[in-house]
Write a protein that holds these residues in place. Structure first.
Motif: not given
Length: 135
Positions: A130-131, A127-128, A99
């Motif tokens: 989204r996942k 990201n967390k 990142c």
């Protein structure tokens, strides 16, 4: 060799869950079977070690998850937050370094400024989320 931190153990457990292909219910049942608790965050360090040992018996091969970078005191809380997010997502420190490279052209996350570390935290949070929506 440094002793594994609590977050590194939790990250290893999440990697084991992924590597063994455990769905959420089976994973929670495994935790409860080994420790009597259904969440890794509620476990003692000894409980976490027991879960890892059990996962190894099931075929999980532990990998090196990297080490938490040494940083100045002013950056320590942000690095701790990054470590916790990586553990929640079952990601290696190399993910955070990636990142930093992609976002700021810094070789490793510890070379980021405080402002840049805030941006890395935000990216990991996104990201967390989204996942977790993807299931």
């Amino acid at each position: 060799m440094k002793k594994a931190s609590r977050n590194q153990r939790i990250a290893a457990i999440h990697m084991g869950k992924k590597q063994l292909g455990l769905d959420e219910d089976i994973y929670r049942d495994l935790l409860e079977q080994v420790t009597g608790k259904r969440s890794a965050k509620d476990m003692t360090d000894d409980d976490l070690v027991k879960v890892l040992q059990h996962m190894e018996k099931l075929g999980f091969s532990k990998k090196e998850f990297g080490h938490k970078p040494s940083v100045t005191l002013s950056k320590a809380q942000l690095i701790n937050k990054i470590e916790a997010l990586l553990a929640d997502m079952g990601k290696h420190w190399n993910y955070a370094h990636g990142c930093a490279r992609k976002m700021f052209k810094k070789d490793q996350v510890q070379f980021c400024t405080e402002y840049e570390l805030w941006k890395v935290v935000a990216a990991l949070e996104i990201n967390k989320k989204r996942k977790s929506k993807d299931g």
